[in-house]
Design a protein around this motif. Sequence first.
Motif, PDB file in Angstrom:
ATOM      1  N   VAL A 150       1.784  -8.683  -4.670  1.00 24.92           N
ATOM      2  CA  VAL A 150       1.510  -8.532  -3.238  1.00 24.92           C
ATOM      3  C   VAL A 150       2.825  -8.577  -2.457  1.00 24.92           C
ATOM      4  CG1 VAL A 150       0.339  -9.508  -1.230  1.00 24.92           C
ATOM      5  CG2 VAL A 150      -0.796  -9.523  -3.459  1.00 24.92           C
ATOM      6  N   LEU A 200       4.203  -5.515  -0.093  1.00 27.40           N
ATOM      7  CA  LEU A 200       4.557  -5.656   1.315  1.00 27.40           C
ATOM      8  C   LEU A 200       5.980  -5.161   1.575  1.00 27.40           C
ATOM      9  CD1 LEU A 200       2.985  -9.159   2.056  1.00 27.40           C
ATOM     10  CD2 LEU A 200       2.158  -6.940   2.869  1.00 27.40           C
ATOM     11  N   GLN A 202       5.782  -1.417   1.541  1.00 29.40           N
ATOM     12  CA  GLN A 202       5.126  -0.971   2.766  1.00 29.40           C
ATOM     13  C   GLN A 202       6.110  -0.957   3.935  1.00 29.40           C
ATOM     14  OE1 GLN A 202       2.365  -3.703   4.683  1.00 29.40           O
ATOM     15  NE2 GLN A 202       1.001  -2.003   5.220  1.00 29.40           N
ATOM     16  N   ARG A 249      -0.908   1.488   3.596  1.00 28.35           N
ATOM     17  CA  ARG A 249      -1.849   0.377   3.539  1.00 28.35           C
ATOM     18  C   ARG A 249      -1.631  -0.393   2.238  1.00 28.35           C
ATOM     19  NH1 ARG A 249      -2.073   1.943   7.937  1.00 28.35           N
ATOM     20  NH2 ARG A 249      -3.895   2.420   9.249  1.00 28.35           N
ATOM     21  N   VAL A 250      -1.502  -1.709   2.348  1.00 27.73           N
ATOM     22  CA  VAL A 250      -1.513  -2.575   1.179  1.00 27.73           C
ATOM     23  C   VAL A 250      -2.946  -3.049   0.982  1.00 27.73           C
ATOM     24  CG1 VAL A 250      -0.755  -4.767   0.180  1.00 27.73           C
ATOM     25  CG2 VAL A 250       0.882  -3.310   1.409  1.00 27.73           C
ATOM     26  N   SER A 298      -5.387  -5.281  -1.451  1.00 22.22           N
ATOM     27  CA  SER A 298      -5.299  -6.324  -2.466  1.00 22.22           C
ATOM     28  C   SER A 298      -6.638  -6.582  -3.144  1.00 22.22           C
ATOM     29  CB  SER A 298      -4.792  -7.628  -1.834  1.00 22.22           C
ATOM     30  OG  SER A 298      -4.819  -8.682  -2.770  1.00 22.22           O
ATOM     31  N   ALA A 309      -3.153  -8.181   3.956  1.00 21.42           N
ATOM     32  CA  ALA A 309      -3.536  -6.975   3.223  1.00 21.42           C
ATOM     33  C   ALA A 309      -5.028  -6.726   3.389  1.00 21.42           C
ATOM     34  CB  ALA A 309      -3.201  -7.120   1.735  1.00 21.42           C
ATOM     35  N   GLU A 310      -5.417  -5.465   3.222  1.00 26.23           N
ATOM     36  CA  GLU A 310      -6.830  -5.124   3.260  1.00 26.23           C
ATOM     37  C   GLU A 310      -7.491  -5.511   1.932  1.00 26.23           C
ATOM     38  OE1 GLU A 310      -7.637  -1.065   4.119  1.00 26.23           O
ATOM     39  OE2 GLU A 310      -6.552  -1.066   6.029  1.00 26.23           O
ATOM     40  N   CYS A 356      -1.409   4.428  -0.212  1.00 30.14           N
ATOM     41  CA  CYS A 356      -2.153   3.211  -0.538  1.00 30.14           C
ATOM     42  C   CYS A 356      -1.444   2.471  -1.671  1.00 30.14           C
ATOM     43  CB  CYS A 356      -3.580   3.540  -0.957  1.00 30.14           C
ATOM     44  SG  CYS A 356      -4.632   4.121   0.393  1.00 30.14           S
TER      45      CYS A 356
END
Length: 250
Positions: free
Chosen positions: A94, A98, A101, A112-113, A115, A123-124, A141
């Motif tokens: 993660v 980031l 990103q 878009r990150v 997780s 994160a989404e 993505c």
Amino acid sequence: MPDPVPDSASESQTKPAYARVMLKISGEALMGDLGYGLHPPTVQRIAAEVQAVHQLGVEICMVIGGGNIFRGLQGSAQGMERTTADYMGMLATVMNALAMQSALEALGIHTRVISAIRMDEVAEPYIRRRAVRHLEKKRVCIFAGGTGNPYFTTDTAAALRASEMACEAIFMGKQVDGIYDSDPKTNPEARRFDTITYDEVLRSNLKVMDASAIALTRDNRMPLIVFSLDEPGGFRGILRGEGTYTRVTV
């Protein structure tokens, strides 16, 4: 964002080989010359490679390993409980996602990150239909957190997400320009394969991906492209029918 402008008239007529791809890179690829962590210039260079492909109109998924920060299997080998070590490795992915990103958005690419482990503040959560919609809107993505389960590598996560997203190929960025029958760094006589089958990879124990990832990719009949991430323009070149790489097929 406005549609990207082709560099030349000839390029505008060159249709990329694939419309939607998965790019899998290791966490170590983000270290540069450092022995640990993130090397910002290297992250920015890889982001520029992704930008070049994005400008072709290709929809891009990414999975980034976490070995530059923490590798669960190594933690387990040193006495840490395996499940805990694997979750720590997922959190490392993660952090890398980031960082990528941030580098991509600095280049003007909507990213878009997503997780597999819920952490809504950064994160989404992974929802397949939402992720597909992001891709259709030409957003990059980055899938983080592995599969969300211990005992599975980020190779398997890349194979799984590529299948779920209906990617047309998986691109695996390495430090060498393909798959060799031995280590080209130590054996100058090592032979590179232009093409090879998944069964041959398993039979020869070439360790391109772990066996679970290879089986999943093979069963979904998805080609795997192994190329050098250190070659400037290599990712873009392959999509335009150029460059040096190994293609793994069923």
